[in-house]
Write a protein that holds these residues in place. Structure first.
Motif, PDB file in Angstrom:
ATOM      1  N   LEU A   1      39.907  38.524  27.708  1.00  0.00           N
ATOM      2  CA  LEU A   1      38.447  38.535  27.666  1.00  0.00           C
ATOM      3  C   LEU A   1      37.871  38.044  29.000  1.00  0.00           C
ATOM      4  O   LEU A   1      36.924  38.636  29.529  1.00  0.00           O
ATOM      5  CB  LEU A   1      37.952  37.672  26.503  1.00  0.00           C
ATOM      6  N   GLU A   2      38.452  36.986  29.569  1.00  0.00           N
ATOM      7  CA  GLU A   2      38.003  36.479  30.863  1.00  0.00           C
ATOM      8  C   GLU A   2      38.225  37.510  31.969  1.00  0.00           C
ATOM      9  O   GLU A   2      37.373  37.688  32.840  1.00  0.00           O
ATOM     10  CB  GLU A   2      38.750  35.192  31.220  1.00  0.00           C
ATOM     11  N   ALA A   3      39.379  38.177  31.934  1.00  0.00           N
ATOM     12  CA  ALA A   3      39.670  39.193  32.949  1.00  0.00           C
ATOM     13  C   ALA A   3      38.686  40.354  32.840  1.00  0.00           C
ATOM     14  O   ALA A   3      38.182  40.845  33.863  1.00  0.00           O
ATOM     15  CB  ALA A   3      41.107  39.687  32.803  1.00  0.00           C
ATOM     16  N   LEU A   4      38.403  40.776  31.633  1.00  0.00           N
ATOM     17  CA  LEU A   4      37.424  41.856  31.439  1.00  0.00           C
ATOM     18  C   LEU A   4      36.051  41.426  31.932  1.00  0.00           C
ATOM     19  O   LEU A   4      35.315  42.217  32.538  1.00  0.00           O
ATOM     20  CB  LEU A   4      37.363  42.271  29.968  1.00  0.00           C
ATOM     21  N   ASP A   5      35.685  40.181  31.692  1.00  0.00           N
ATOM     22  CA  ASP A   5      34.406  39.673  32.167  1.00  0.00           C
ATOM     23  C   ASP A   5      34.342  39.724  33.696  1.00  0.00           C
ATOM     24  O   ASP A   5      33.308  40.057  34.269  1.00  0.00           O
ATOM     25  CB  ASP A   5      34.186  38.247  31.657  1.00  0.00           C
ATOM     26  N   SER A   6      35.451  39.426  34.351  1.00  0.00           N
ATOM     27  CA  SER A   6      35.504  39.508  35.813  1.00  0.00           C
ATOM     28  C   SER A   6      35.358  40.952  36.284  1.00  0.00           C
ATOM     29  O   SER A   6      34.659  41.222  37.266  1.00  0.00           O
ATOM     30  CB  SER A   6      36.816  38.914  36.336  1.00  0.00           C
TER      31      SER A   6
END
Length: 89
Positions: free
Chosen positions: A24-29
């Motif tokens: 989820l954090e990677a997608l947000d980036s």
């Protein structure tokens, strides 16, 4: 300017990690680096983010991303019906 190497790192992380919170954090980036720069990447990553956030029961996060996504889908992809469907789901 969008750094292809930078965004590729986060795309690869999102595609390979088993840790859903990290994904989820990677997608947000990916979203922050592609917003208003690469509409196709932004739409794809947004849809992945929304689905994963709902799976993790993070409805507020999914709703925030859906609201941001609706502008891109309506304005640049010329598909307001799809935007409404995303908001309502």
């Amino acid at each position: 300017m969008l750094s292809a190497q930078d965004i590729t790192y986060y795309q690869n992380l999102a595609n390979t990690t088993k840790n859903k919170a990290l994904r989820l954090e990677a997608l947000d980036s990916v979203l922050s680096k592609s917003h208003l720069k690469d509409h196709d990447v932004f739409v794809d990553a947004s849809e992945s983010y929304i689905a994963l956030a709902k799976e993790l029961d993070s409805i507020a996060a999914a709703a925030r991303k859906a609201m941001k996504l609706q502008y891109t889908i309506t304005r640049y992809k010329n598909n307001p019906r799809r935007a409404i469907t995303l908001i309502n789901s």
